[in-house]
Design an enzyme around this catalytic site. Structure first.
Site, short mmCIF file in Angstrom:
data_model
loop_
_atom_site.label_atom_id
_atom_site.label_comp_id
_atom_site.label_asym_id
_atom_site.label_seq_id
_atom_site.Cartn_x
_atom_site.Cartn_y
_atom_site.Cartn_z
N THR A 61 95.22 -17.89 -35.67
CA THR A 61 96.54 -18.53 -35.54
C THR A 61 96.30 -20.02 -35.36
O THR A 61 96.31 -20.55 -34.24
CB THR A 61 97.35 -17.93 -34.37
OG1 THR A 61 97.35 -16.50 -34.50
CG2 THR A 61 98.79 -18.41 -34.40
N TYR A 94 90.95 -13.20 -30.92
CA TYR A 94 92.30 -13.76 -31.08
C TYR A 94 92.21 -15.25 -30.78
O TYR A 94 92.09 -15.66 -29.63
CB TYR A 94 93.27 -13.04 -30.13
CG TYR A 94 94.71 -13.53 -30.17
CD1 TYR A 94 95.20 -14.35 -31.19
CD2 TYR A 94 95.61 -13.16 -29.17
CE1 TYR A 94 96.52 -14.79 -31.20
CE2 TYR A 94 96.93 -13.58 -29.18
CZ TYR A 94 97.38 -14.40 -30.19
OH TYR A 94 98.68 -14.83 -30.20
N LYS A 119 91.77 -12.93 -35.57
CA LYS A 119 93.18 -13.25 -35.83
C LYS A 119 93.28 -14.75 -35.66
O LYS A 119 93.12 -15.27 -34.56
CB LYS A 119 94.07 -12.52 -34.81
CG LYS A 119 95.51 -12.97 -34.77
CD LYS A 119 96.33 -11.94 -33.99
CE LYS A 119 97.54 -12.49 -33.26
NZ LYS A 119 98.44 -13.32 -34.01
O1 MN9 Z 1 100.77 -14.01 -33.33
C1 MN9 Z 1 102.72 -15.19 -33.68
N1 MN9 Z 1 102.42 -16.17 -32.69
C2 MN9 Z 1 103.13 -16.28 -31.57
C3 MN9 Z 1 101.47 -14.50 -34.10
O2 MN9 Z 1 104.15 -15.68 -31.37
C4 MN9 Z 1 102.59 -17.23 -30.56
C5 MN9 Z 1 103.35 -15.73 -34.95
O3 MN9 Z 1 103.81 -14.62 -35.66
C6 MN9 Z 1 104.51 -16.70 -34.71
O4 MN9 Z 1 105.42 -16.15 -33.78
C7 MN9 Z 1 105.29 -17.02 -35.99
C8 MN9 Z 1 106.38 -18.05 -35.74
O5 MN9 Z 1 105.82 -19.31 -35.48
O6 MN9 Z 1 104.43 -17.43 -36.97
#
Ligand code: MN9
Length: 288
Positions: free
Chosen positions: A163, A133, A161
């Site tokens: 992000t 992650y 994952k």
């Molecule tokens: O894990 C989520 N990240 C967090 C994924 O919540 C930190 C995302 O789904 C975000 O919430 C979303 C909105 O910025 O993209």
């Protein structure tokens, strides 16, 4: 393991205790109404880093019980307490979770060798698959292509994952490691992530907007980019309104409109104000 996964919210009561009935309703809603391919349990969206080990275990158990083999389940067990990660990893593995996932260890500036040791130790102790992650904007841990290559040498590390808005790195990972699963972690960037070829996505807003997300993903795979762009624009209008009103509080309030007992957020997240509730109702009426 491909597809659209909701990062599950945790339903809390007003005092910040986990609400089993609400968690079961959240799982059911994702399976029956949103029809996601899987659920990512105890991630950032689950307010995981504010929970005790026992609460985390209880949530793993409730979700597994309620999902009853109908969808894929990923257990986020990462913690800067390595012993806790191993304990949770063994617990989720015994419950039958399809894969583990662990956030890169954060807060202290761990070296890459230390990060690698953390993953390899969890895998050695749990013997389950692992999805890294990576969320640099919250953890401060920014890994490059070479770092991912080093971690991916362990065959039990099956994916990441991702992000991270760095699309150059995302494309390089997908190209260089075609056998690894890459999940997009920013819901607002699902379309471009699908275009560069991610295997799926894991996100908070999918708890309410998962159907549109699935459609965006399908449209891109069919090369229907114009339609996909239109849906991503609607999605991003929605996400912008959610972010402006308080991310997790607003997703929970929208779920309450769907009749799901998503409950409260845990302090220090603040309680929703009347203004936030009014806005969430308007968002629900506008987009659903
Ligand atoms: O894990 C989520 N990240 C967090 C994924 O919540 C930190 C995302 O789904 C975000 O919430 C979303 C909105 O910025 O993209």
């Amino acid at each position: 393991m491909k597809g659209i996964y909701s990062a599950l919210l945790t339903s809390f009561d007003k005092e910040g205790n986990i609400n089993e009935k609400g968690i079961r309703e959240l799982v059911r809603h994702n399976i029956d109404c949103v029809k996601v391919d899987g659920i990512y349990v105890n991630g950032s969206t689950g307010e995981n880093f504010m929970l005790s080990t026992e609460e985390k275990k209880k949530i793993f158990q409730i979700v597994k019980d309620e999902a009853d083999g109908k969808i894929k389940l990923i257990a986020q067990i990462g913690s800067i307490n390595l012993k806790e990660s191993i304990e949770l990893g063994n617990y989720a593995t015994e419950l039958g979770y399809d894969s583990l996932s662990a956030v890169t260890p954060f807060y202290y500036k761990f070296t890459f060798e230390e990060i690698k040791d953390y993953y390899n130790t969890i895998i050695k102790e749990t013997q389950n698959n692992m999805i890294i992650y990576s969320i640099p904007y919250l953890t401060g841990v920014d890994m490059g292509l070479d770092n991912f290559g080093e971690l991916f040498k362990n065959p039990k590390i099956i994916g990441v994952k991702f992000t991270n808005p760095d699309f150059y790195l995302l494309e390089r990972i997908i190209y260089t490691f075609p056998d690894k699963l890459v999940y997009s972690g920013f819901d607002e960037m699902l379309l471009p992530a699908a275009v560069v070829g991610v295997d799926g996505a894991i996100g908070s807003t999918f708890n309410v907007n998962g159907r549109r997300a699935k459609e965006i993903f399908d449209l891109v795979s069919k090369g229907k980019l114009k339609e996909a762009r239109e849906l991503q624009s609607i999605t991003n209008n929605l996400i912008t309104e959610i972010l402006n009103n308080g991310l997790y509080q607003t997703i929970k309030l929208i779920l309450e409109e769907f009749g799901v007992n998503a409950g409260y957020c845990k302090r220090p997240f603040r309680e929703s104000t009347d203004e936030m509730k009014k806005n969430a109702k308007e968002i629900f009426n506008k987009y659903f």
